[in-house]
Design an enzyme around this catalytic site. Structure first.
Site, PDB file in Angstrom:
ATOM      1  N   ARG A  61       0.841  -1.209   0.000  1.00 36.08           N
ATOM      2  CA  ARG A  61       0.000   0.000   0.000  1.00 36.08           C
ATOM      3  C   ARG A  61       0.873   1.255   0.000  1.00 36.08           C
ATOM      4  O   ARG A  61       0.560   2.241  -0.682  1.00 36.08           O
ATOM      5  CB  ARG A  61      -0.938  -0.013   1.216  1.00 36.08           C
ATOM      6  CG  ARG A  61      -1.907   1.142   1.221  1.00 36.08           C
ATOM      7  CD  ARG A  61      -3.108   0.886   2.126  1.00 36.08           C
ATOM      8  NE  ARG A  61      -4.091   1.949   1.924  1.00 36.08           N
ATOM      9  CZ  ARG A  61      -4.431   2.824   2.853  1.00 36.08           C
ATOM     10  NH1 ARG A  61      -3.893   2.765   4.066  1.00 36.08           N
ATOM     11  NH2 ARG A  61      -5.325   3.757   2.591  1.00 36.08           N
ATOM     12  N   HIS A  65       0.771   4.236  -2.830  1.00 33.00           N
ATOM     13  CA  HIS A  65       0.586   5.653  -2.496  1.00 33.00           C
ATOM     14  C   HIS A  65       1.818   6.471  -2.845  1.00 33.00           C
ATOM     15  O   HIS A  65       1.712   7.677  -3.088  1.00 33.00           O
ATOM     16  CB  HIS A  65       0.221   5.812  -1.018  1.00 33.00           C
ATOM     17  CG  HIS A  65      -1.191   5.410  -0.706  1.00 33.00           C
ATOM     18  ND1 HIS A  65      -1.966   6.015   0.249  1.00 33.00           N
ATOM     19  CD2 HIS A  65      -1.987   4.459  -1.250  1.00 33.00           C
ATOM     20  CE1 HIS A  65      -3.177   5.458   0.282  1.00 33.00           C
ATOM     21  NE2 HIS A  65      -3.200   4.499  -0.611  1.00 33.00           N
ATOM     22  N   ASN A  93      -4.023   9.337   2.792  1.00 30.41           N
ATOM     23  CA  ASN A  93      -2.920   8.698   3.509  1.00 30.41           C
ATOM     24  C   ASN A  93      -3.224   8.511   4.985  1.00 30.41           C
ATOM     25  O   ASN A  93      -2.374   8.026   5.736  1.00 30.41           O
ATOM     26  CB  ASN A  93      -1.634   9.522   3.353  1.00 30.41           C
ATOM     27  CG  ASN A  93      -0.916   9.211   2.047  1.00 30.41           C
ATOM     28  OD1 ASN A  93      -0.971   8.086   1.548  1.00 30.41           O
ATOM     29  ND2 ASN A  93      -0.237  10.208   1.492  1.00 30.41           N
ATOM     30  N   HIS A 192      -6.355  -5.926  -2.736  1.00 31.00           N
ATOM     31  CA  HIS A 192      -7.268  -6.026  -1.593  1.00 31.00           C
ATOM     32  C   HIS A 192      -7.642  -7.479  -1.308  1.00 31.00           C
ATOM     33  O   HIS A 192      -8.628  -7.748  -0.653  1.00 31.00           O
ATOM     34  CB  HIS A 192      -8.520  -5.163  -1.820  1.00 31.00           C
ATOM     35  CG  HIS A 192      -8.249  -3.688  -1.751  1.00 31.00           C
ATOM     36  ND1 HIS A 192      -9.174  -2.734  -2.074  1.00 31.00           N
ATOM     37  CD2 HIS A 192      -7.124  -3.000  -1.381  1.00 31.00           C
ATOM     38  CE1 HIS A 192      -8.639  -1.523  -1.906  1.00 31.00           C
ATOM     39  NE2 HIS A 192      -7.397  -1.656  -1.499  1.00 31.00           N
TER      40      HIS A 192
END
Ligand code: HEM
Ligand code: NAG
Ligand code: NAG
Length: 320
Positions: A61, A65, A93, A192
């Site tokens: 993740r 980002h 975030n 996910h």
């Protein structure tokens, strides 16, 4: 016969096009300067997983980002400091974690090859081992990114997708960073298949007076149990195999068991081009695995700093 001179602009033009789509990164980048970097990173991720089931999920993740805000340059890791307004102030975030694992990897790598391996590459390699150590299929990771000397809080505000967005908005976010808005979007959302989300990101879907028709009612009842008022619990993103990297994320979507609204819209938006891809990945673990590998490479190639741009941070949270 066209003259040679006439062909020069054409050649320049072709080179430019090729240069803009191929990466300057290479999987052999550290072969002479830090030949053991992969196994060092793997070792630390493996160790972190022994005390934290989400260690790998946190790393991948962070890489996502990082790459979505001005490219994969380690900018997401920077904390507030002189000249830097951290990207971590952006809503997208909020709650992002895993910095301790990144620091542990960095320390282990610096011990063997000081000043050589970037934090951006640590996130890319950490993401590979996040997947393989969770029984997923790996890929060859292009390397050679350098770390930014800047952060972009506005970029983080504007570019990170939100779980409340509809498919059209999610597709635009992927296009805007230079990814494909169909295959990359669906394949990368497959991350996910592990990790957790807090209730705040999906509890709007649990309203009994306004039930979400794309949420299975038995699953919704289970989620209401986990998300009682005032309890912003962490819930498995994949209710079937929570910590395994497999294609169950997609079979969950077929059963109306996508946790986030942004997950379920990939299948439940009628007539959307993402529908058949979700179904393909649900039916074929190997199609998902190879598409995911390719899309991770695509995401990892977003605007890296190379050559003498940026720096190799010695502490991932701070500029040198
Ligand atoms: C498509 C748009 C996406 C949206 C809207 C989205 C949104 C979210 C949200 C809301 C969470 C829960 C965060 C929390 O409770 O703190 C989450 C977790 C996570 N996301 Fe995404 N995500 C997206 C795409 C991706 C992509 C592309 C990847 C990686 C390739 C990814 C990997 C993860 C992982 C592994 C977790 C679990 C992290 C943990 O357990 O700490 N996501 N995402
Ligand atoms: C590479 O690193 C791994 C894990 O830290 C270690 O087991 C192995 O001995 C190292 N190999 C070399 C050639 O240094
Ligand atoms: C649940 O849905 C109803 C009907 O749409 C709405 O009036 C209400 O505000 C919602 N409740 C919450 C807690 O969001």
């Amino acid at each position: 016969m066209p003259s040679f001179k006439a062909m020069i602009p054409l050649a320049l033009c072709v080179c430019f096009l090729v240069g803009s789509v191929t990466s300057q990164l290479t999987s052999t980048f550290y072969d002479t300067t830090c030949p053991n970097v992969s196994s060092i990173v793997q070792g630390v991720v493996q160790q972190a997983l022994q005390t934290d089931d989400r260690a790998g999920a946190k790393l991948i993740r962070l890489h996502f980002h990082d790459c979505f805000v001005d490219g994969c340059d380690g900018s997401v890791l920077l904390e507030d400091q002189t000249g830097i307004v951290s990207e971590l102030g952006a809503p997208g975030n909020g709650g992002i974690t895993g910095f301790n694992i990144v620091n542990d990897i960095k320390t282990a790598v610096e011990n063997v090859c000081p000043g050589v391996v970037s934090c951006a590459d640590i996130l890319a390699l950490g993401s590979l081992f996040a997947v393989t150590l969770a029984s997923g299929q790996g890929w060859t990771v292009p390397l050679g990114r350098r770390d930014s000397r800047t952060a972009n809080l506005d970029g983080a505000r504007n570019r990170l997708p939100s779980p409340f967005e509809d498919l059209t908005a999610l597709q635009k976010k992927f296009r805007d960073v230079g990814l494909d808005d169909t295959t990359d979007l669906v394949a990368l959302s497959g991350a996910h298949t592990f990790g957790r989300s807090r209730c705040r990101f999906f509890d709007g879907r649990l309203n009994t007076s306004n039930p979400d028709p794309t949420l299975d009612s038995t699953y919704a009842d289970q989620l209401r149990q986990s998300c009682q008022p005032g309890r912003d619990t962490f819930v498995n993103l994949d209710p079937t195999t929570p910590d395994t990297f497999d294609n169950n994320y997609f079979t969950n979507l077929q059963n109306n068991r996508g946790l986030l609204g942004s997950d379920q819209v990939l299948l439940s938006t009628s007539g959307a081009p993402t529908v058949s891809i979700v179904n393909n990945f649900a039916n074929s673990p190997s199609q998902f695995a190879s598409a995911f590998a390719q899309s991770m490479i695509n995401m990892g190639n977003l605007s890296p700093l190379t050559g003498s741009s940026g720096e190799i941070r010695s502490n991932c949270r701070r500029l040198n």
